[in-house]
Design a protein around this motif. Structure first.
Motif, mmCIF file in Angstrom:
data_model
loop_
_atom_site.group_PDB
_atom_site.id
_atom_site.type_symbol
_atom_site.label_atom_id
_atom_site.label_comp_id
_atom_site.label_asym_id
_atom_site.label_seq_id
_atom_site.Cartn_x
_atom_site.Cartn_y
_atom_site.Cartn_z
ATOM 1 N N ASP A 646 -4.390 7.849 -4.313
ATOM 2 C CA ASP A 646 -3.569 6.090 -4.117
ATOM 3 C C ASP A 646 -3.166 5.659 -2.465
ATOM 4 O O ASP A 646 -2.907 6.947 -2.620
ATOM 5 C CB ASP A 646 -2.024 6.596 -4.812
ATOM 6 C CG ASP A 646 -1.065 5.293 -4.980
ATOM 7 O OD1 ASP A 646 -1.847 4.040 -4.454
ATOM 8 O OD2 ASP A 646 -0.044 5.379 -5.156
ATOM 9 N N ALA A 647 -3.467 4.631 -2.434
ATOM 10 C CA ALA A 647 -3.208 4.381 -0.619
ATOM 11 C C ALA A 647 -2.284 3.673 -0.815
ATOM 12 O O ALA A 647 -1.890 2.352 0.169
ATOM 13 C CB ALA A 647 -4.694 3.488 -0.309
ATOM 14 N N SER A 648 -1.513 3.281 -2.046
ATOM 15 C CA SER A 648 -0.878 2.136 -1.852
ATOM 16 C C SER A 648 0.622 1.813 -0.714
ATOM 17 O O SER A 648 1.174 0.980 -0.215
ATOM 18 C CB SER A 648 -0.529 1.642 -3.417
ATOM 19 O OG SER A 648 0.503 2.909 -3.955
ATOM 20 N N GLY A 649 0.764 3.500 -0.040
ATOM 21 C CA GLY A 649 1.446 3.544 1.094
ATOM 22 C C GLY A 649 1.526 2.941 2.274
ATOM 23 O O GLY A 649 2.228 2.542 3.272
ATOM 24 N N VAL A 650 -0.118 3.165 2.113
ATOM 25 C CA VAL A 650 -0.205 2.702 3.695
ATOM 26 C C VAL A 650 -0.504 1.088 3.615
ATOM 27 O O VAL A 650 -0.516 0.871 4.329
ATOM 28 C CB VAL A 650 -2.067 3.084 4.096
ATOM 29 C CG1 VAL A 650 -2.249 2.833 5.196
ATOM 30 C CG2 VAL A 650 -2.470 4.701 3.467
#
Length: 731
Positions: A646-650
């Motif tokens: 999951d790359a949503s935090g970036v």
């Protein structure tokens, strides 16, 4: 700390971290404090009256002393004798050169060193003519159009009322600076003329109460605020080096909100620096007496004892020079800018003003004598009246690009010039105005009695302090708090002395006219004071000067609220100002117009420099750093996705960085284009207003906001500029 792989590659981030390494490795420098008691070395580097008396023939010294004390011209023979005496004294101290030390309208001091050694004669020489007058290049100093570039001649002339001193291996001779055609090109000349005017007017009024008064001197105590940062960190910030203030910088988590820096223990490095520069100052006869931490982190204050205004003004500029030079010994840098760090307390130079008769009486000091109390009210009320009449001119006298950042920013007095006198004195004046008497319950405090029914009792030491007032009465003096920390005291003190002189003269004329009609003198004085109290009431304010309510109330009262320097400087050429200066012979209309032109040009250049710094730092350092960091985040996000993570935090950080980079790029481009247009304006007043409205007010805060937000998002290891938290908490 991230290790930068290419150590040969220059980046601002590398410079920042190298500066921090230097700071961490600093050893505390020991101060070079003179040995012995202060009384044993105070003034040892000053050629004052005491040393003059020991070096001159008694008959010559008597004439010279009288000339200095009475402001008379020193003869050629006397000048020759003084020159020989001071040369001998200076050479014994290892001095090799001399200079005329003056204060041109650049805002700093100036000097050109000449050697004592005359090669043609093979001996050290100082002629009386060289002591009294020199000829610097006048065209290269600000002159407001008075002198053309090809008209270079100007003169510096010795001011005997301010003593000569030694700095390093140079004898410094305080002087005035005028053009070849006689126009004033410095801060000292109008100050001397204004002080002469207030002496004459105040002496005339004093004689109503004491015929023995023959001279009144204005006194000044300058409370000098300043910041101190490490020199390496200072040099890593191009904005501090070139503009004296940080155009960017996010507020640290801890600033001054805990009020824990004010009057706290002085950091060791700063303490040693203070002791060092105080020792140098004391040797030069500057009576520094107070040191302490100020409100903001890394902010401090030094204050001297009171001196005659001209000498105090000279000493303040000399003190700034001393502090600058001594700071180098300690790897420190002193910041005198009024607002070097956004969001923190700005720095002022509080000018404490009194009038002292040659009988030793402070004319702003209440006492137990009925005669002295009436005299006190005369000078007290006339000063308030002078401020009321010339509030706009007083505001102009402290106007500068730096002070505009400070005034009205909930840390300094507002741009509205008002007078604070305290509740007790307010009640006294109100009762005097309305009823001619006041009834007060007597407690443990001492009361003044004025001896006639028309004058009420006045409570001694009855004024509190109001930090929000630009002009406050504090017991036995008026404190002009609105003066900026980098200002030359000569400007505001010339204006203050002159407006008080003008008002005292008009008061004396009015009293004499009433007496000629047959009115008893004391009653004539009281009746005129009651008129003045009523007329000037609008300028008196006892509340919170920071509040919006006061701005609204001031507008209802008709008080000027001029927030920018270009607008404030209009007061220098108003009909009232020109009449004031010309009637007293202090300055002509041409000189006032030239002074206004110089101050406008100075404002333009400073805002222009700050604007260019913003463009350069944002375009060449901040934006590339932010884009590089954004690309790293994008690469990391893609890597996470490729791994099925999951790359949503970036993503939110990438979006924020992109948003601020876009806004910053757009605003910088718009400001640069606008600046090109403003630079085409030929009229200096119009150009100054355009720089204020179209550049500073339109773009500075917007650009700063974007940069400061990027500072919070970009990796600390990559950020190019030393941060507030790194510069401000010096130990």
């Amino acid at each position: 700390m991230k290790c930068h792989s290419n150590t040969n590659e220059f980046t601002m981030a590398n410079l920042r971290f190298k500066a921090l390494e230097l700071v961490e490795g600093r050893s505390t420098a020991e101060p070079l404090v003179p040995e012995g008691k202060i009384s044993e070395y105070f003034g040892t580097d000053v050629f004052g009256l005491e040393k003059m008396e020991g070096a001159l023939a008694p008959s010559i010294f008597k004439q010279v002393r009288k000339a200095i004390e009475n402001g008379k011209k020193i003869t050629d023979d006397q000048a020759e004798a003084i020159a020989q005496a001071v040369k001998t004294w200076a050479i014994e101290k290892g001095v090799t050169h001399y200079t005329h030390w003056f204060q041109p309208l650049t805002g700093s001091t100036a000097e050109k060193h000449d050697s004592f050694f005359d090669a043609s004669k093979g001996i050290e020489v100082l002629k009386g003519s060289a002591l009294v007058r020199q000829e610097p290049d006048a065209s290269s100093f600000p002159n407001g159009g008075i002198r053309s570039t090809f008209e270079a001649r100007g003169y510096t002339a010795w001011d005997p009322s301010s003593p000569m001193f030694v700095w390093g291996n140079t004898l410094c001779i305080p002087t005035v600076f005028v053009s070849y055609t006689g126009e004033l090109l410095d801060y000292k000349s109008p100050l001397l003329k204004s002080l002469d005017a207030v002496n004459k007017a105040a002496t005339r009024v004093c004689k109503y109460f004491d015929r023995n008064v023959s001279k009144v001197s204005a006194s000044l105590g300058c409370e000098q605020e300043y910041f101190v940062v490490d020199r390496a960190l200072f040099n890593s910030r191009p904005d501090l080096v070139l503009a004296g203030r940080t155009v960017f910088g996010s507020h640290p988590a801890k600033g001054q909100q805990l009020d824990d820096h004010y009057f706290a223990s002085i950091p060791t490095r700063v303490y040693n620096f203070m002791r060092d520069f105080e020792g140098e100052a004391l040797k030069m006869g500057i009576p520094v007496s107070t040191r302490h931490n100020e409100v903001a982190p890394a902010q401090f204050e030094v204050a001297p004892l009171y001196e005659e205004v001209n000498m105090a003004s000279d000493h303040n500029k000399l003190l700034q020079d001393i502090m600058d030079r001594v700071a180098e010994r300690h790897d420190l840098k002193v910041l005198f800018h009024e607002k070097p760090f956004a969001g923190l307390n700005g720095s002022g130079k509080h000018n404490n003003f009194s009038l002292i008769a040659d009988t030793g009486v402070n004319l702003f000091q209440p006492s137990s004598s009925a005669r002295d109390n009436l005299q006190f009210l005369v000078f007290f009320v006339n000063t308030i009246m002078a401020v009321y009449e010339h509030a706009a001119l007083l505001r102009a006298s402290i106007a500068s690009a730096g002070n505009d950042h400070r005034l009205g920013a909930n840390e300094a007095p507002p741009a509205i010039v008002s007078v604070f006198i305290g509740s007790e004195l307010s009640a006294v004046l109100d009762e005097l105005e309305h009823n001619g008497n006041v009834k007060v319950e007597k407690g443990d405090n001492m009361y003044m009695k004025l001896g006639i029914d028309k004058i009420p009792e006045i409570l001694l030491d009855n004024t509190d302090r109001n930090r929000t007032s630009p002009f406050a009465f504090t017991g036995n003096k008026f404190e002009y708090r609105a003066v900026g920390s980098d200002a030359n005291c000569g400007a505001p003190m010339s204006v203050l002395s002159l407006i008080v002189a003008d008002r005292l003269k008009k008061f004396a004329d009015a009293v004499d006219a009433e007496v000629e009609k047959g009115k008893e003198k004391r009653l004539a004085i009281v009746d005129i004071l009651r008129e003045y109290i009523k007329e000037s009431k609008a300028v008196r304010f006892e509340g919170d000067g920071y509040s919006q309510e006061w701005e609204d109330e001031a507008e209802r009262r008709g008080l000027p609220n001029v927030k920018s320097t270009p607008e404030a400087l209009d007061a220098y050429t108003s009909d009232a100002t020109v009449s004031l200066f010309e009637s007293t012979g202090v300055m002509s209309r041409r000189e006032l117009e030239a002074r206004k032109e110089i101050l406008l040009e100075n404002y333009v250049r400073k805002i222009q420099i700050e604007s260019r710094l913003m463009s350069d730092l944002a375009t060449n350092h901040v934006i590339p750093t932010a884009v590089k960091y954004q690309n790293e985040l994008i690469t990391n996000a893609r890597g996470l996705k490729d791994l099925g993570l999951d790359a949503s935090g970036v993503i939110p950080t990438i979006e924020k960085v992109s948003q601020y980079v876009s806004s910053l790029t757009e605003d910088i481009t718009a400001m640069v284009n606008e600046r090109k247009e403003v630079n085409q304006i030929e009229d200096m007043e119009e150009q100054a207003l355009a720089y204020c409205k179209n550049i500073k007010e339109r773009y500075f805060d917007k650009i700063r906001h974007s940069v400061d937000k990027l500072e919070l998002y970009v990796d600390d290891e990559d950020w190019p500029l030393a941060k507030y938290r790194e510069m401000l908490f010096l130990r």
